[in-house]
Each structure stands twice: as structure tokens, then as C-alpha cells.
Write an enzyme that holds these catalytic residues in place. Structure first.
Site, mmCIF file in Angstrom:
data_model
loop_
_atom_site.group_PDB
_atom_site.id
_atom_site.type_symbol
_atom_site.label_atom_id
_atom_site.label_comp_id
_atom_site.label_asym_id
_atom_site.label_seq_id
_atom_site.Cartn_x
_atom_site.Cartn_y
_atom_site.Cartn_z
ATOM 1 N N GLU A 11 35.866 -36.765 2.324
ATOM 2 C CA GLU A 11 35.328 -38.101 2.061
ATOM 3 C C GLU A 11 36.252 -38.883 1.152
ATOM 4 O O GLU A 11 36.393 -40.106 1.284
ATOM 5 C CB GLU A 11 33.934 -37.981 1.431
ATOM 6 C CG GLU A 11 33.210 -39.307 1.213
ATOM 7 C CD GLU A 11 33.485 -39.956 -0.139
ATOM 8 O OE1 GLU A 11 33.078 -41.109 -0.342
ATOM 9 O OE2 GLU A 11 34.120 -39.298 -0.997
ATOM 10 N N ASP A 43 34.507 -32.152 -0.587
ATOM 11 C CA ASP A 43 35.843 -32.236 -1.173
ATOM 12 C C ASP A 43 35.813 -32.878 -2.549
ATOM 13 O O ASP A 43 34.874 -33.611 -2.908
ATOM 14 C CB ASP A 43 36.805 -33.001 -0.260
ATOM 15 C CG ASP A 43 36.386 -34.447 -0.027
ATOM 16 O OD1 ASP A 43 35.193 -34.677 0.257
ATOM 17 O OD2 ASP A 43 37.238 -35.349 -0.140
#
Length: 392
Positions: free
Chosen positions: A143, A82
């Protein structure tokens, strides 16, 4: 073309593709994961996926099995897929990789698709080598939003009895060893009061005003944290921190706000500081603020939503992961950072972990994020060292 140049060009191609996937935290990353899985399956790696509740955000774990085993611990090459949202002001499309001079621009180029690209580019070399230890590829989701994805994957690893090894998390460190960072706890607190006309504030319960008092208490606690810093603390600043990220509430000047939310985080250097913050603020909310609110409106509420509670990454006197990386880079120095990673999650289950990857954290989360192309070369050279220590 030499093998080194071919790998370098291949890593750029893969990184270009990865940047093209708009994997902003909280959004669907399945297309990127499918892309990575296709590459790994194409060289014979076995893979499995771990999904979120909506089956949209996905963790991927792949394995190249050793041809022979000599008792060496497996290597886990780990990165998050991400990226943070994009702000206005980019000089080029943030989701189209652009090379200018010695830099490659694009959201996630540095944090941390550059590392993932290098591992995928190097995977066929691992495959064609006489491996005497397993090589794992670990790619997680979300994350950036309190490490939501990694705990789900680690839970699955424990089920599959994958609980030993050396984990290298490729966050941008200029290929320097990071062996410690603070924890990271994120919360959103929702306040519910009673709306009314602002000319008669005593008849309503202003969620905004009680939220403001809550924030003031947080700031008091923040000052207390400065006095609690442990002796010889290795972090900068040398104590746990607390920050208020946002306050949202109210609809008009003359309306008593019945809803408000406060977003805040704390980054503890030790777990007891996290406990201290929780105890102090929860006691204030439940014993002081909420009773006052309920006197006027019994249905008033204060609800604390846990976005994520990520444990810190602790420095150890003896770290097999740090020693492994040092043996490749020749650099025995160890540094600490204030930003968070997934390292503590792997460390918690007994996997020796180190943070070391290409690029500089100074470029992460910024407009015109970039990675220096030489950092990709350094990472590929490092992976060559990993291979050399993983063959007979």
C-alpha cells in the site's frame, strides 16, 4: 482474566509477532500472510491468496460465513501489511516490539499492524457468535508504494462476485471517521542522453540538464494547481499538490551525464487536475525537450514510468459505511486527510467504505513509531460493536 483483558493481551501478542516480520514495501511478505492465514484457518475461516508476478508479495482474503442471513451487508475489515523503510536513530530495534509505559514501539505498530492484530485477536469471537452477516478479513501488500497490491485483490473479488458490503479500512485515525482523501499518482521519469567530455557540452546530451528543465516545468505546473482549487475545497491545502521526491544522475563533475531519473508525485483533489498535470508535462517532454535532445543524439529518450495511479476517496452525502461506524462509536463527525489509502479503490467498485482505525497518523513513518496501548483497547471495543450489529 476477563474476556476484555484476554483479548487485549492477545492483540499485543499478535502485534508483537507481526512487527517481527520485516515486511518493508517491495519485499516478501509471505511469512506474515501465512501467519495470518493460519490464525484464520484455525477458527474455520475460508481464505484465498492473490500473488504478485513473482509469487513473493501476497494479498490475503478470509471469510467467516454467517450462520443465518438477514439481508445485512457483509463487513470487510481491511489493512495493509507493508511498512515503510527504517531510518537510523531508533532507540530500540524497530522490528522488535517494545512496550514503554503506555506505548508499544515498533515499525508498523501504528501504520497499520495494530489494526490487523486487533482483527485477528477478535476473529474467534466473531466465529463463536451467531453471525447474520459475513465477516471478511482483507490484508494487502505494498500500500505504501502507490497501492500496488489492493487492485489485484479487488480484481479477484469481482471475479468471485464479492462486490457489495461495508469496508472498514483501519488506517490510524484515533478511531475517528475519515470519509475523503486526495488521489495519489506516482511517477519515475527516465532520461537518456549522450555522454561526453564536459569541455565540449555541445557534442553531448546531458540527461541531468534536461531532467532539471523537466523539474522546473513541474514546479510551474504546481503553481498552476494552486489556482485551480475548487470552491469550498474540503482539503488542506485546498488544492491539488505536486512534489518532486528525487533526482538521480551523473557520475562525475567533468562527464556529461547520459542518464538521469526524476521521481515525482501529484495528489489531485479532483480527477481533472490529474489529467491536467499529465497533459501539460507530457506535452512539454514530447514536444519541447525530446526534439531538442534528438537533434544532437537521435537515440535520446524520455520514458515515463507509472509507479501507481490511485484514485481519491470521495466524500458522499450518504455513506452506509460512515453511518455504520457512527452507530457504534456514537461520533457523527467526519474528517478528511491528505494522505492516501486504499479506500478509493473499494469505493470505485461500489463497496461503501470508511477509514477508521487505532493510532495516530502523526506517529506513522517516523523514528520510534508507536501506538498507544489504549488505542488497541478502543479498537477491540469497536470490533465488539461490529459483532453486536452482526448477530441476531
Amino acid at each position: 482474566m476477563s474476556i476484555e483483558n484476554n483479548l487485549y493481551e492477545k492483540s499485543i501478542k499478535i502485534l508483537t509477532d507481526l512487527i517481527g516480520f520485516k515486511t518493508v514495501s517491495g519485499q516478501d511478505n509471505s511469512e506474515l500472510i501465512s501467519y495470518c492465514e493460519k490464525i484464520l484457518n484455525g477458527i474455520g475461516a475460508t481464505t484465498f491468496k492473490v500473488f504478485d508476478d513473482d509469487n513473493k508479495r501476497v494479498n490475503l482474503f478470509g471469510t467467516l460465513k454467517a450462520k443465518k442471513t438477514n439481508g445485512k451487508k457483509p463487513i470487510i475489515l481491511s489493512g495493509h501489511t507493508d511498512v515503510v523503510p527504517v531510518s537510523k536513530g531508533w532507540s530500540s530495534d524497530p522490528f522488535v516490539a517494545t512496550i514503554k509505559g503506555d506505548k508499544l514501539y515498533g515499525r508498523g505498530s501504528c501504520d497499520m499492524k495494530g489494526f490487523i492484530a486487533c482483527t485477528l485477536a477478535y476473529a474467534p469471537i466473531f466465529k463463536d457468535s451467531d453471525l447474520d452477516r459475513d465477516i471478511h478479513f482483507c490484508y494487502t501488500f505494498d500500500e505504501e508504494t502507490a497501492c500496488i497490491g489492493a487492485p489485484l485483490l479487488i480484481k479477484e473479488l469481482k471475479k468471485r462476485d464479492i462486490k457489495d458490503g461495508i469496508c472498514i479500512i483501519g488506517e490510524p485515525t484515533n478511531m475517528k471517521i475519515i470519509d475523503a482523501h486526495k488521489g495519489m499518482n506516482e511517477y519515475t521519469v527516465h532520461f537518456g542522453g549522450l555522454a561526453g567530455h564536459s569541455s565540449k557540452p555541445h557534442l553531448g546530451v546531458s540527461a541531468v540538464e534536461y531532467a532539471s528543465r523537466y523539474v522546473n516545468k513541474l514546479l510551474e505546473i504546481r503553481e498552476s494547481l494552486k489556482q485551480r482549487g475548487p470552491k469550498d475545497c474540503i482539503f488542506d491545502p485546498p488544492h491539488s499538490t505536486l512534489s518532486v521526491g528525487g533526482i538521480k544522475g551523473g557520475i562525475a563533475h567533468n562527464v556529461i551525464a547520459d542518464k538521469c531519473s526524476v521521481e515525482w508525485e501529484t495528489r489531485p483533489v479532483v480527477k481533472k487536475d490529474a489529467d491536467f498535470v499529465t497533459q501539460e508535462i507530457d506535452k512539454y517532454a514530447n514536444e519541447i525537450l525530446l526534439p531538442e535532445m534528438k537533434k544532437v543524439f537521435p537515440n535520446s529518450f524520455i520514458k515515463k514510468e507509472v509507479i501507481g495511479e490511485v484514485i481519491g476517496f470521495d466524500r458522499l452525502d450518504q455513506s452506509e459505511a460512515c453511518e455504520f461506524v457512527s452507530s457504534i462509536t456514537g461520533d457523527n463527525s467526519r474528517q478528511v486527510v491528505s494522505f492516501g489509502t486504499e479506500a478509493g479503490l473499494f469505493q470505485e467498485v461500489g463497496i461503501s467504505t470508511v477509514v477508521c482505525g487505532p493510532g495516530s497518523i502523526e506517529q506513522a513513518h517516523k523514528i520510534d513509531e508507536f501506538i498507544e496501548l489504549n488505542e488497541l483497547k478502543k479498537c477491540l471495543k469497536f470490533l465488539e460493536g461490529v459483532k453486536n450489529k452482526s448477530i441476531n
